[in-house]
Design an enzyme around this catalytic site. Structure first.
Site, PDB file in Angstrom:
ATOM      1  N   TYR A  14       0.806  -1.225   0.000  1.00 28.76           N
ATOM      2  CA  TYR A  14       0.000   0.000   0.000  1.00 28.76           C
ATOM      3  C   TYR A  14       0.842   1.279   0.000  1.00 28.76           C
ATOM      4  CZ  TYR A  14      -3.743  -3.235   1.096  1.00 28.76           C
ATOM      5  OH  TYR A  14      -4.641  -4.272   1.052  1.00 28.76           O
ATOM      6  N   HIS A  19      -4.533   6.183  -1.190  1.00 29.43           N
ATOM      7  CA  HIS A  19      -5.177   6.005   0.117  1.00 29.43           C
ATOM      8  C   HIS A  19      -4.184   6.201   1.268  1.00 29.43           C
ATOM      9  CE1 HIS A  19      -9.171   5.269   1.355  1.00 29.43           C
ATOM     10  NE2 HIS A  19      -9.134   3.976   1.575  1.00 29.43           N
ATOM     11  N   TYR A  64      -6.464  -1.669   9.373  1.00 33.68           N
ATOM     12  CA  TYR A  64      -6.777  -1.222   8.026  1.00 33.68           C
ATOM     13  C   TYR A  64      -7.638   0.024   8.122  1.00 33.68           C
ATOM     14  CZ  TYR A  64      -4.344  -5.083   6.017  1.00 33.68           C
ATOM     15  OH  TYR A  64      -3.336  -5.941   5.645  1.00 33.68           O
ATOM     16  N   ASN A  66     -10.578   1.039   7.403  1.00 34.44           N
ATOM     17  CA  ASN A  66     -11.943   1.061   7.929  1.00 34.44           C
ATOM     18  C   ASN A  66     -12.039   0.750   9.420  1.00 34.44           C
ATOM     19  OD1 ASN A  66     -11.318  -1.610   7.614  1.00 34.44           O
ATOM     20  ND2 ASN A  66     -13.203  -2.191   6.580  1.00 34.44           N
ATOM     21  N   ASN A 112     -14.244   5.681   4.464  1.00 33.66           N
ATOM     22  CA  ASN A 112     -14.413   4.659   5.499  1.00 33.66           C
ATOM     23  C   ASN A 112     -13.557   4.882   6.739  1.00 33.66           C
ATOM     24  OD1 ASN A 112     -16.421   3.243   4.163  1.00 33.66           O
ATOM     25  ND2 ASN A 112     -14.943   2.027   3.004  1.00 33.66           N
TER      26      ASN A 112
END
Length: 188
Positions: A14, A19, A64, A66, A112
């Site tokens: 990631y 994000h 994560y 969310n 989220n």
């Protein structure tokens, strides 16, 4: 005391994704103010130090996206940090690449990570520093988990360069002054 939180997802896969721009922003603040982020606790990695005369904690949740709110809730309760002194830095698909937007409260806007924070803190009254990552040309998940296009990298670097100064402004002069100064910022 202020808590500055960068949102992102843990893991090498990631890194440098849209994000994870919140992680990159907090890393920039960490570097600029010499506040190492190495301690593991509160479902995240964090470090503490000073920006000007204010004590600050920098946090990158290792949940994560969310579930980010769980990490914030734990550290806020432990250090008894006022929610109005929490600054959350994250990606925003509704802003074009190279734009910034600061707000002192509001809804999750479909993000989220912010939904999780609002739920876990039972409040919308924290400061948000939104970094534009542009609208998706394909599906949303592929967009936010994708890396920036070559032509956007320069604008993102320009945004990240001013983040430490922006954090200083919020902490020392207040969010309203930061909004006046940076809400029209556009990387060229």
């Amino acid at each position: 005391m202020f808590l500055l939180v960068g949102l992102g997802n843990p893991g090498k896969e990631y890194e440098k994704t849209r994000h994870n721009i919140g992680f990159e922003a907090v890393d920039k603040i960490s570097y600029e103010y010499n506040i190492p982020i190495k301690r593991e606790r509160f479902k995240g990695v964090f470090g503490d130090g000073r920006i000007s005369n204010e004590k600050v904690i920098l946090l990158k949740p290792t949940t994560y996206m969310n579930l980010s709110g769980e990490s914030l809730r734990e550290i806020i309760e432990y250090y008894n940090i006022p929610i109005t002194n929490v600054i959350v830095i994250y990606d925003d698909v509704d802003l074009e690449v190279g734009r910034l937007r600061i707000r002192t409260k509001g809804s999750a806007g479909g993000h989220n990570g912010i939904k999780s924070i609002i739920y876990n803190l039972n409040s919308e009254d924290f400061i948000r520093l939104r970094i534009g990552v542009g609208k998706p040309q394909r599906d949303m998940v592929s967009h936010v988990l994708g890396k920036f296009a070559k032509e956007d990298e320069k604008n993102i670097e320009e945004v990240l360069k001013i983040i430490p100064e922006l954090a200083y402004t919020i902490i020392n002069q207040g969010p309203q002054e930061a909004m006046n100064k940076y809400n029209n910022f556009r990387a060229e």
